[in-house]
Design an enzyme around this catalytic site. Structure first.
Site, PDB file in Angstrom:
ATOM      1  N   GLY A 216       0.816  -1.204   0.000  1.00  0.00           N
ATOM      2  CA  GLY A 216       0.000   0.000   0.000  1.00  0.00           C
ATOM      3  C   GLY A 216       0.853   1.258   0.000  1.00  0.00           C
ATOM      4  O   GLY A 216       1.919   1.318  -0.627  1.00  0.00           O
ATOM      5  N   SER A 217       0.383   2.250   0.720  1.00  0.00           N
ATOM      6  CA  SER A 217       1.008   3.575   0.639  1.00  0.00           C
ATOM      7  C   SER A 217       2.384   3.667   1.292  1.00  0.00           C
ATOM      8  O   SER A 217       3.071   4.679   1.120  1.00  0.00           O
ATOM      9  CB  SER A 217       0.073   4.623   1.244  1.00  0.00           C
ATOM     10  OG  SER A 217      -1.076   4.772   0.444  1.00  0.00           O
ATOM     11  N   THR A 218       2.822   2.634   2.033  1.00  0.00           N
ATOM     12  CA  THR A 218       4.205   2.684   2.518  1.00  0.00           C
ATOM     13  C   THR A 218       5.168   2.669   1.336  1.00  0.00           C
ATOM     14  O   THR A 218       6.288   3.178   1.442  1.00  0.00           O
ATOM     15  CB  THR A 218       4.530   1.503   3.453  1.00  0.00           C
ATOM     16  OG1 THR A 218       4.331   0.262   2.755  1.00  0.00           O
ATOM     17  CG2 THR A 218       3.668   1.530   4.700  1.00  0.00           C
ATOM     18  N   PHE A 219       4.722   2.118   0.190  1.00  0.00           N
ATOM     19  CA  PHE A 219       5.590   2.079  -0.988  1.00  0.00           C
ATOM     20  C   PHE A 219       5.778   3.469  -1.597  1.00  0.00           C
ATOM     21  O   PHE A 219       6.693   3.679  -2.398  1.00  0.00           O
ATOM     22  CB  PHE A 219       5.012   1.124  -2.042  1.00  0.00           C
ATOM     23  CG  PHE A 219       5.974   0.824  -3.167  1.00  0.00           C
ATOM     24  CD1 PHE A 219       6.979  -0.108  -3.007  1.00  0.00           C
ATOM     25  CD2 PHE A 219       5.875   1.492  -4.380  1.00  0.00           C
ATOM     26  CE1 PHE A 219       7.882  -0.379  -4.034  1.00  0.00           C
ATOM     27  CE2 PHE A 219       6.768   1.239  -5.413  1.00  0.00           C
ATOM     28  CZ  PHE A 219       7.774   0.294  -5.242  1.00  0.00           C
ATOM     29  N   LYS A 220       4.928   4.416  -1.209  1.00  0.00           N
ATOM     30  CA  LYS A 220       5.104   5.775  -1.717  1.00  0.00           C
ATOM     31  C   LYS A 220       6.447   6.360  -1.300  1.00  0.00           C
ATOM     32  O   LYS A 220       6.945   7.305  -1.928  1.00  0.00           O
ATOM     33  CB  LYS A 220       3.952   6.665  -1.241  1.00  0.00           C
ATOM     34  CG  LYS A 220       2.620   6.328  -1.898  1.00  0.00           C
ATOM     35  CD  LYS A 220       1.466   7.092  -1.286  1.00  0.00           C
ATOM     36  CE  LYS A 220       0.135   6.675  -1.905  1.00  0.00           C
ATOM     37  NZ  LYS A 220      -1.029   7.269  -1.228  1.00  0.00           N
TER      38      LYS A 220
END
Length: 486
Positions: A216-220
């Protein structure tokens, strides 16, 4: 008569040669496979009749061999077995070994080449063989804090020391009690193993290292790193942040969490996009950067590679290019086929915290022989530079914004500046509650601990309303506080 005698002599010589070859083959070439054959009872008696060395955390044995009154002489005993099971693994007559018990078996059993002096000493003195002690890097307070904070939720917690890669905590739930597998009652041990193996909860799987999830958004953080490393962006660069974004070649629009707008103007700085975790901004940014840039940055942090910590880990995945632009957009926000272990996400934060250099994760600090002399010690080793020191500093400031006034306020620690990033990841058919994440480090100006938390299916909230900020961030805060308070 001479001809008959010669023939008989030839036959006898051939038989002796065959016997010599057979004996040589068994003693030298086939010895290892025969010793490792599970049907070899002699090997079992040698293994389980040895005073196996302890596995030590914070000066206390969390796995040890205790004398028993049976044909095996010793039985493995695990203090706080469920708490440390993802690390220690198990040592069992029926199901073999896992975890540290398998990876460090030669030292624990006293058979490692480095222990030849101990074996010679035992031979000369007539002492029984004794295994070596394996000391782990784990911080007991952090391990207990991770266990308590995760509670009855399914998921994993990993904490690392950014400057060394030392694993300070590793918790996985649901877990198991290795004492149930260590019993010498083979029926009881077999029944326990079958029950654990067949359980839908998969308690034998270490969710921290062997399971991969959409991050999810941790990959941002990876996408932002790729943007900053390109030289075309800074934290203050203005990027498009529309209410919806439809990638090229598709009619499926990407929306923000809750269908909200990231900015009234439709654009915002890269720092603000990370602070509120704007999907449309990062999806569009990912398409602009391209699949190769995203893969290169992901692999610089450790994706597409497995590690020995010392037991093996699953490789986190960023798919190989070429990738359709629609999937590049969803990959940039940690969806589609992007998958990561909690350990890998902790490594991303730790790399940023360590001025851009990613250190090799490890859980064994040192090994001591029966005389308490150090025979093996793990020295910190760098895996490479994921980003420049300048990029790492910009990312740190952006992550501070996430915790101080964005989606990660649940990780705030009084008197300590925390850097972090939340994540909410759709999985399965998309109708299930999302997996929720938080990753970060503290103190932001002098990092002592980096952490990643992943809670399956929305954790205790268990609905689509679950977010990384609400569920995972407080768990991370508890672990960071435990390390900082030591």
């Amino acid at each position: 008569m001479n001809k008959t005698a010669r023939r008989l002599a030839s036959i006898v010589m051939v038989m002796f040669l065959a016997l010599l070859v057979s004996t040589t083959w068994i003693q030298f070439f086939a010895a290892e496979s025969l010793n490792n054959d599970p049907r070899n009872a002699r090997t079992l008696y040698e293994q389980f009749g040895t005073d196996r060395g302890p596995i030590v955390v914070g000066g206390e044995a969390v796995a040890d061999s205790v004398p028993v009154d049976d044909e095996w002489n010793y039985q493995r005993e695990y203090a706080q077995g469920r708490l440390y099971a993802p690390l220690t693994g198990y040592y069992s007559l029926v199901s073999g070994t896992s975890g540290i018990e398998r990876a460090e078996n030669d030292f624990l059993a006293g058979s490692a080449d480095a222990l030849w002096a101990d074996r010679l000493q035992n031979l000369l003195t007539g002492s029984d063989p004794q295994g070596s002690a394996v000391e782990l890097t784990v911080n007991p307070a952090a391990q207990q804090a991770a266990w308590d904070a995760l509670g009855d939720q399914r998921g994993a917690v990993v904490a690392l020391e950014p400057s060394t890669g030392r694993i300070l905590a590793m918790v996985s739930k649901p877990t198991f009690d290795p004492n149930e597998l260590a019993t010498h009652d083979t029926k009881q041990a077999n029944d326990a193993y079958l029950a654990l193996s067949n359980s839908d909860d998969k308690p034998l799987n270490n969710r921290a290292t062997s399971e991969i999830y959409p991050p999810g958004s941790t990959f941002k953080l990876v996408t932002a790193a790729a943007a900053l490393e390109s030289g075309d962006y800074t934290a203050e660069s203005v990027v498009d942040a529309p209410e919806t974004y439809t990638p090229p070649g598709t009619n499926s629009a990407i929306r923000n969490y809750g269908g909200t707008s990231c900015s009234p103007s439709g654009e915002q700085t890269l720092a603000d996009a990370l602070r509120i975790s704007c999907n449309t901004a990062f999806a569009q940014l990912g398409v602009s950067l391209g699949d190769e840039a995203l893969q290169e940055q992901a692999e610089a942090f450790g994706f597409n590679e497995s590690f020995a910590v010392p037991f093996g880990t699953a490789a986190s995945v960023f798919p190989d290019p070429p990738i359709d632009p629609a999937f590049v957009a969803t990959s940039a926000i940690g969806q589609w086929d992007v998958r990561a272990t909690p350990l890998q996400i902790a490594m991303v934060s730790a790399g940023i915290a360590n001025d851009g250099e990613v250190m090799e994760p490890h859980s064994v600090a040192r090994v001591r022989d029966q005389n308490l002399d150090v025979v093996s010690e793990t020295r910190p080793s760098g895996l490479g530079r994921a980003v420049s020191a300048d990029t790492a500093q910009q990312l740190t400031e952006m992550m501070i914004g996430v915790v101080e006034g964005g989606s990660g306020t649940g990780a705030q620690i009084s008197g300590v500046t925390v850097a972090g990033k939340t994540g909410t990841a759709q999985h399965g058919t998309g109708s299930e509650p999302p997996h929720v994440w938080f990753t970060g480090f503290a103190p932001a100006d002098d990092p002592q601990v980096a952490v990643a938390v992943m809670v399956e299916d929305g954790g205790s909230i268990g609905t689509s309303e679950a977010t990384g900020g609400r569920v995972a961030a407080p768990i991370a805060r508890a672990v960071m506080e435990a390390v900082l308070n030591e």
